[in-house]
Design an enzyme around this catalytic site. Structure first.
Site, PDB file in Angstrom:
ATOM      1  N   ASP A 335       0.846  -1.193   0.000  1.00 18.70           N
ATOM      2  CA  ASP A 335       0.000   0.000   0.000  1.00 18.70           C
ATOM      3  C   ASP A 335       0.882   1.245   0.000  1.00 18.70           C
ATOM      4  OD1 ASP A 335      -2.153   1.681   0.114  1.00 18.70           O
ATOM      5  OD2 ASP A 335      -2.441   1.464   2.276  1.00 18.70           O
ATOM      6  N   GLU A 338       2.184   2.954   3.107  1.00 21.14           N
ATOM      7  CA  GLU A 338       3.327   2.388   3.821  1.00 21.14           C
ATOM      8  C   GLU A 338       4.652   2.933   3.322  1.00 21.14           C
ATOM      9  OE1 GLU A 338       3.207   0.206   6.471  1.00 21.14           O
ATOM     10  OE2 GLU A 338       1.108   0.784   6.378  1.00 21.14           O
ATOM     11  N   ASP A 370      -2.429  -3.627   4.366  1.00 20.24           N
ATOM     12  CA  ASP A 370      -1.189  -2.938   4.002  1.00 20.24           C
ATOM     13  C   ASP A 370      -0.357  -3.718   3.000  1.00 20.24           C
ATOM     14  OD1 ASP A 370      -1.741  -0.824   5.768  1.00 20.24           O
ATOM     15  OD2 ASP A 370      -0.976  -1.990   7.461  1.00 20.24           O
TER      16      ASP A 370
END
Length: 620
Positions: A335, A338, A370
């Site tokens: 993601d 991140e 994530d």
């Protein structure tokens, strides 16, 4: 009042005559000629006539008319040619500001006809009807999609669905695209080079033409009465063409058999032996990889192999799109949150560690989680194209939510912790992983006690069923993601991946891995990410669930158990109205069982829900 003074009626004044009657006459002739032929340029001539009528000064030639609106180079050139012809016929000194003798006056009523833009086609059509000739505008043709186009494929697919006994009468988007693809030359998902449109873009035209109707959320597509009639005609034409092709092939084969046999000198003795073996023992022939991959779903659903006729009938499933072993690669999706914002140095360290470990990863927007892994189809670049075509992507059943201890503390305080776990359970991936960083002394400096954070982590693993992985820092997180990527690459290397639709199969997982089958059903990344949008349009049932989860002590499992009995607030309020006493209303939900252990919801929560939805005024 003197008798010689003219009498004026109302406020109307006599319109002055046009100072350029010759140009007006020629433009009127051009407009009438174009109108008889049904040409759209008649409207341009009409606008030019209106502009010329409003101009109060005489024009010496057509070039001077360029200052007027709707006078372009084309009209001015035509007027100049007519003007030169007029001078040759009447002399160079002939006046152009007066009509020749015998010509009709320029102020005729047909010169001042104003065609409204919305009535242009109707006026032209009425003229064609009144004239009765072929010069008028033809009747508007019925919309028929071109063969092998997107609209053609969608209509035929929906029609075939209606002909299946016991069909539901509609199709979802993913299902419809998969079924209609073999009837269309263009892709329903990938646009052509240099274009942003796909074959699916034609569905909006079908909806505008009232041939297809779109309802519900997720969208359901079905045929209207007009669409069903048109689809029947297309299907009969398709059947006629198919029968004609079969007859042609059959006659050609018969003619070939009557001719002298042709000896193939390129074949080997082994080929002849193989053909002879297949002729003698046809039942012992092993199916090819393609046949196995296409029949996986039929064998899995029925538990026994089916004959070829049944296979052809049941192959109309979206699962027919599959990725064979060796045609895809496993890739980690990160993601973009991140890698940007917050502690930039810390987040860039994760990217550098993954690059140092040689992990194949891609940074993109993930609507939930994530990290996750996709199986991306290997597509060879096309000669003459700058970029290689986009391959299909199927999401593996593993998704990672990464939490540092300070982030975990903040999410518990503001309520994101429960919501994120609920969305992870509903995303359609069946093996969620919680990656918790900095489980040591850093927790002692946070606003919540360390025991509270540890209890939340344990509840995530024991109660919610997530796999929890504890690491110390970013480097260990990158190492864990690297190991997981290599593990999944080995796990899926010999598997046939079949694309399934979450709309058709629900959120229930498949158990191919437990049964050791060489194939598994996975969602496409586009469908997964679209279904995980946080602020998408929600149904009443979903909003009701979110309301219930705001009550202290009412978890996602308890809310789901209530929804099984009362899917909307209206159904719950109706049940309360049917109760005879106040005590019965307070205990209405107490006997509802939830979770794996099937425990009762309890009288305390039941009483809280009752007071929340049935108390008039403010709650005390």
């Amino acid at each position: 009042m003197p008798a010689t003074e003219p009498v004026r009626l109302g406020r109307k004044r006599a319109l002055p005559s046009c100072p350029n009657p010759l140009f007006l006459k020629w433009l009127t002739e051009l407009r009438d000629e174009a109108k008889e032929k049904g040409l759209k340029i008649q409207y341009t001539y009409h606008k030019a006539i209106n502009s010329l009528n409003k101009y109060p000064l005489p024009l010496k030639n057509a070039k001077e008319a360029k200052i007027l609106q709707n006078f372009g180079d084309g009209i001015c050139k035509i007027l100049d040619e007519k003007l030169q012809r007029y001078y040759r016929e009447n002399g160079a000194d002939a006046s152009i500001h007066a009509l020749p003798k015998g010509a009709p006056p320029p102020g005729r009523s047909d010169n001042n006809i104003i065609l409204a833009p919305s009535k242009k086609k109707n006026a032209a059509g009425d003229q064609g009807k009144d004239g009765g000739g072929d010069g008028g505008r033809k009747k508007k043709r019925e919309y028929v999609p071109q063969k092998r186009s997107g609209g053609y494929a969608v209509l035929l697919t929906l029609y075939k669905e209606t002909q299946v006994p016991g069909s539901k009468g509609y199709m979802f988007k993913m299902e419809l695209q998969a079924e209609a693809q073999h009837l269309c030359d263009k892709s329903f998902t990938v646009p052509d080079l240099g274009s942003k449109y796909t074959a699916w873009s034609s569905v909006s035209t079908l909806i505008q033409k009232n041939l297809v109707i779109k309802t519900h959320n997720p969208a359901r597509y079905s045929l209207t009465e007009g669409g069903l009639t048109l689809a029947e005609r297309l299907a009969s034409a398709e059947q006629t063409n198919t029968d004609g092709d079969r007859e042609a092939v059959r006659s050609e084969l018969e003619a070939t058999e009557e001719d002298d046999p042709v000896v193939d000198l390129t074949g080997s003795d082994e080929d002849e032996e193989e053909k002879e073996e297949n002729r003698i023992h046809p039942a012992e022939r092993q199916p090819t990889v393609t046949e196995v991959s296409c029949d996986v779903d039929d064998v899995r659903s029925s538990g026994k192999p089916q004959d070829s006729q049944t296979t052809m009938t049941t192959s109309r499933k979206p699962n027919a799109e599959c990725l064979l072993p060796g045609t895809y690669e496993i890739m980690l999706c990160v993601d973009f949150i991140e890698t940007t914002g917050g502690s930039h140095h810390r987040k860039q360290e994760l990217v550098k560690e993954l690059q140092r470990n040689g992990v194949n990863f891609d940074i993109r927007k993930l609507n939930v989680g994530d990290f996750l892994w996709v199986a991306r189809e290997k597509v060879a670049p096309v000669a003459g194209q700058l970029r290689a075509p986009v391959g299909r992507e199927l999401v593996l059943d593993y998704i990672v939510e990464r939490k540092r201890m300070d982030d975990l503390c903040g999410s518990i305080i503001d309520g994101r912790f429960r919501e994120q776990k609920f969305r992870l359970k509903r995303c359609g991936l069946h093996k969620p992983i919680y990656l918790v960083e900095e489980c040591g002394s850093a927790a002692s400096h946070l606003s919540l006690p360390e025991t509270t954070l540890q209890q939340a982590i344990v509840n995530t693993q024991v109660v919610d069923g997530f796999f929890v992985k504890r690491v110390q820092d970013v480097r260990e997180s990158a190492a864990y993601l690297t190991i997981m990527t290599r593990f999944l690459t080995k796990l899926y290397q010999n598997r046939t991946l079949i694309c399934r639709s979450r709309e058709l199969e629900g959120d229930g997982g498949s158990d191919e891995e437990e049964r050791g089958l060489p194939s598994c059903s996975l969602m496409s990344f586009a469908e997964f990410n679209h279904g995980a949008v946080k602020n998408k349009c929600q149904t009443v049932r979903e909003v009701f669930a979110r309301q219930l989860m705001q009550i202290s002590g009412l978890s996602g499992d308890k809310a789901a158990a209530i929804l099984e009995h009362y899917s909307t607030p209206h159904s719950l309020l109706t049940a309360y109205e049917q109760c005879t006493s106040e005590a019965e209303k307070e205990k209405l939900l107490s006997s509802i069982r939830y979770g794996k252990l099937k425990r009762n919801l309890g009288p305390a929560l039941s009483r809280t829900v009752y007071h929340l939805y049935c108390t008039q005024g403010a709650l005390t």
